[in-house]
Design an enzyme around this catalytic site. Sequence first.
Site, mmCIF file in Angstrom:
data_model
loop_
_atom_site.group_PDB
_atom_site.id
_atom_site.type_symbol
_atom_site.label_atom_id
_atom_site.label_comp_id
_atom_site.label_asym_id
_atom_site.label_seq_id
_atom_site.Cartn_x
_atom_site.Cartn_y
_atom_site.Cartn_z
ATOM 1 N N LYS A 84 0.837 -1.200 0.000
ATOM 2 C CA LYS A 84 0.000 0.000 0.000
ATOM 3 C C LYS A 84 0.876 1.255 0.000
ATOM 4 O O LYS A 84 1.893 1.309 0.711
ATOM 5 C CB LYS A 84 -0.911 -0.015 1.233
ATOM 6 C CG LYS A 84 -1.982 1.067 1.268
ATOM 7 C CD LYS A 84 -2.871 0.902 2.507
ATOM 8 C CE LYS A 84 -3.964 1.948 2.589
ATOM 9 N NZ LYS A 84 -4.769 1.809 3.832
ATOM 10 N N SER A 159 -9.778 2.169 2.992
ATOM 11 C CA SER A 159 -8.944 2.904 2.072
ATOM 12 C C SER A 159 -8.024 2.022 1.225
ATOM 13 O O SER A 159 -7.551 2.449 0.174
ATOM 14 C CB SER A 159 -8.087 3.903 2.845
ATOM 15 O OG SER A 159 -7.190 3.222 3.719
ATOM 16 N N SER A 183 -9.662 -0.402 7.115
ATOM 17 C CA SER A 183 -9.170 -0.329 5.735
ATOM 18 C C SER A 183 -8.455 -1.560 5.200
ATOM 19 O O SER A 183 -8.124 -1.616 4.022
ATOM 20 C CB SER A 183 -8.246 0.872 5.577
ATOM 21 O OG SER A 183 -9.020 2.047 5.608
HETATM 22 N N1 GLN Z 1 -12.861 4.210 6.341
HETATM 23 C C1 GLN Z 1 -12.247 4.656 7.556
HETATM 24 C C2 GLN Z 1 -11.910 6.109 7.461
HETATM 25 O O1 GLN Z 1 -12.245 6.689 6.505
HETATM 26 C C3 GLN Z 1 -11.057 3.806 7.865
HETATM 27 C C4 GLN Z 1 -9.815 4.252 7.238
HETATM 28 C C5 GLN Z 1 -8.666 3.370 7.520
HETATM 29 O O2 GLN Z 1 -8.798 2.318 8.143
HETATM 30 N N2 GLN Z 1 -7.519 3.811 7.084
HETATM 31 O O3 GLN Z 1 -11.332 6.681 8.326
#
Ligand code: GLN
Length: 509
Positions: A84, A159, A183
């Site tokens: 990532k 994400s 994410s």
């Molecule tokens: N979807 C969550 C957010 O927008 C989680 C993001 C993540 O785990 N990096 O914060």
Amino acid sequence: MTELIRRTAAELAAALAAGETTSVELTQAHLDRIAAVDGDRDSGVHAFLHVDADGALAQAAASDERRRDGEPLDVLDGVPIAVKDVLVTNGLPTTCGSRILEGWVPPYDATVVRRLKAAGLPILGKTNMDEFAMGSSTEHSAYGPTRNPWDLGRIPGGSGGGSAAAVAAYEAPLAIGTDTGGSIRQPGAVTGTVGVKPTYGGVSRYGLVALANSLDQAGPVTRTVMDAALLQELIGGHDPLDSTSVDQPVPALVDAARQGASGDLTGVRVGVVTEMSGDGWQPGVMARFQESVDLMVRAGAEVVEVSCPHFVHALAAYYLILPAEASSNLAKFDAMRYGLRVVPEGNPSAEEVMKATRDAGFGDEVKRRIILGTYALSSGYYDAYYGQAQKVRTLISRDFAAAFERVDVLVSPTAPTTAFKLGEKLDDPLAMYLNDLATIPANLSGVPGISVPAGLANEDGLPVGLQVLAPALADDRCYRVGAALETVLASQWGGPLLDKAPALDGGDR
Ligand code: GLN
């Protein structure tokens, strides 16, 4: 060639050990697959922001030489991986999905990346993500969205949608993701892959560009539970460069996955979280979840319902704590040190340069959270918002502690719905935030969680994920139960779920 990309990392490792293939051959097979299906911001899967073909092939050649000399560095030596784009990589661009870091090439490796290299895994490239890991769909990437290999008109989760889609589309056998609120697990659920958020501190955060330091955790994205176990054992463990790293040996995850693979859950106490169902949960998701729970009972597990009353406040607490930490972390993008610098006309002051750069470099979601975070931390409101949220966080940890006195693991659907259509929730931040209803409590209290594929929803034929949560440092329980579910579900579904994904253009499966 095609056959190679369909194999799991464990199978590829065995084939390398047996001399049936070479790292160069299988790295090239994955690079060919990427060339065939990944496309760009306008079409294809678009899981990658940067592909390092030359670097990966050079690492693969070095791996083959070690094998020839009988000196592999690790079982996974020679098995390629995708990372990532939020983990810094020496000499490879790292953008975090943001314009503000466009063109930035870090001068060092994150500990996770260093460990991958030290074990001989060729790095295929960097995967797409929501900007600074804020989002649940990968649509907040400044470089265009990733598309779900099951249906290119739908989101791959976020994400870390890039890592999950790369693994689901057979572009990489393994990937690294990061999970701050879900994410790794939610993209796993909606792409039919396995995603693990280790115990907080179980995997080093050194070189992980921070979204929210007290929540962030890197972990494996794979197609099987065993592959995830192999990967977490490799990247996990104490790191003196991360002061929050846990100074304890990594639990025996491969053994736990092997034990679970028998499909026997005799004596395991499983709690179904009451608060993770009801209104807003897609019926097809709940049906698959219930079916998996029934299969666990048949496999010998003792299943009870467990209430965690404060989980209903988790989302609200998260959206105060996360923006607070993020707003402070993102202050370092000041146009002086990294990446983009926009210089307005005339003779601008340093402050004007910062303003113009941050205005052009950050997307809407990032700006929204900076505003929220600075507001929550401002002196007049600190106690009312940030302070309250921290109290809720404690209550959630107490809910977990009470639950884990009664059961060994907690289970729930990983996400309330299957993959939605691109654009469907983009203009509705709250609807986007709700995707993480079930995943956020684990981040707030630091416990580990795994998402495993639990079949396809009746209404749309798309993958559903089941989440297994365990007490902090008991990651092995996630692997045991996850592997058992994988076994019983494979017999229910007649093989691995990903085999049911429709073929992608440009590459046969
Ligand atoms: N979807 C969550 C957010 O927008 C989680 C993001 C993540 O785990 N990096 O914060």
